[in-house]
Enzyme design. Sequence first.
Site, PDB file in Angstrom:
ATOM      1  N   ARG A 134      -9.866  -4.983   0.219  1.00 28.58           N
ATOM      2  CA  ARG A 134     -10.724  -6.024   0.771  1.00 28.58           C
ATOM      3  C   ARG A 134     -11.245  -5.672   2.160  1.00 28.58           C
ATOM      4  NH1 ARG A 134      -9.644 -11.606  -1.337  1.00 28.58           N
ATOM      5  NH2 ARG A 134      -8.579 -11.324  -3.315  1.00 28.58           N
ATOM      6  N   THR A 135     -10.339  -5.356   3.083  1.00 31.98           N
ATOM      7  CA  THR A 135     -10.755  -5.119   4.465  1.00 31.98           C
ATOM      8  C   THR A 135     -11.609  -3.864   4.573  1.00 31.98           C
ATOM      9  OG1 THR A 135      -8.731  -6.188   5.255  1.00 31.98           O
ATOM     10  CG2 THR A 135      -9.942  -4.847   6.842  1.00 31.98           C
ATOM     11  N   LYS A 140      -0.806  17.442   7.131  1.00 33.19           N
ATOM     12  CA  LYS A 140      -0.521  18.871   7.310  1.00 33.19           C
ATOM     13  C   LYS A 140       0.263  19.097   8.601  1.00 33.19           C
ATOM     14  CE  LYS A 140      -4.936  19.780   5.044  1.00 33.19           C
ATOM     15  NZ  LYS A 140      -6.335  20.209   5.263  1.00 33.19           N
ATOM     16  N   ARG A 188      -6.683   0.935  10.328  1.00 34.52           N
ATOM     17  CA  ARG A 188      -5.575   0.216   9.685  1.00 34.52           C
ATOM     18  C   ARG A 188      -4.383   1.174   9.646  1.00 34.52           C
ATOM     19  NH1 ARG A 188      -4.600  -3.291   5.225  1.00 34.52           N
ATOM     20  NH2 ARG A 188      -6.011  -4.728   6.293  1.00 34.52           N
ATOM     21  N   HIS A 211      -4.002  -8.865  12.895  1.00 29.24           N
ATOM     22  CA  HIS A 211      -5.155  -8.556  12.047  1.00 29.24           C
ATOM     23  C   HIS A 211      -6.312  -9.417  12.562  1.00 29.24           C
ATOM     24  CE1 HIS A 211      -7.590  -7.301   8.853  1.00 29.24           C
ATOM     25  NE2 HIS A 211      -6.820  -7.564   7.799  1.00 29.24           N
TER      26      HIS A 211
END
Length: 290
Positions: free
Chosen positions: A39-40, A67, A89, A117
Amino acid sequence: EHILDESKKYITFNKRKIKKINILEGRTIFNLFFEDSTRTRTSFEVAAKRLGADLINVVVKDSSINKGETLLDTMTTINSMNPDVLIVRHPEEGISKKISESVDASVINAGDGSHEHPTQALLDLFTIQQVHGSLEGCKVAIIGDIMHSRVVRSNIIGLKKLGAEVVLCGPKTLIPKFITEMGVTVSYDLEECLAWCDVAMALRIQLERQGKGTEFFPSLREYHEKFGIKAKHLEAYPQFKIMHPGPINRGVEMESLVADNERAVILDQVTNGVAVRMAILYLLSGGTRI
């Protein structure tokens, strides 16, 4: 309030047949999602493209972090490409602030662990404003996994700033010990909260952040029995609107009949999320500075 006002014009814009404007043409935006999100991430991607920006989605499983490179090394490498905005995020609390101190671009916190958020809270505020008319004096009950939710902390800050009353509801094991210091009230009685509130915002039970999950409550079935919003509540308390940041665990946070009821504004939250994120991207990279 400035962001919410700016968002209103994009609600109208997004209803047009041709949803494209080039006010951010030439701006480069990186979507950096180190946790799963549909969604975000999609909402930000749609917002950026509708404004005409160049958007780069970084696939974390292919990134240099896997890596052995550190996160901040990756950020400074990306910074060398002169981006305008980084949307981040990440599971680590406070990481967006750390990144912002090492890059020249604007950094948008798209969720950091169980901390905050902000853009979700802004779209929630916008949605409440739509359905209630004003946030001043609005009674909001936030129900569910308060302990592990980043949405709830940002919502409390925004709701309190704009004059709303907030009650948190859930199992005692999922209510943080000092949460009342944020100016909210705690209740363990769902019926009491639903009888009181103008808006009932259910939160997802975040089993992925709870380990096995069973140490917080006996079962999902028992959680639903005590804290799930049911069709009978809609009949008993006809005044409240229903919200959920998604994705919904149907039969846990609420019955399907509740999620699909006309009093639910859950899909409006998704629609408003694109408009709010368009406003934020515009203000950070093209419009008047806040």
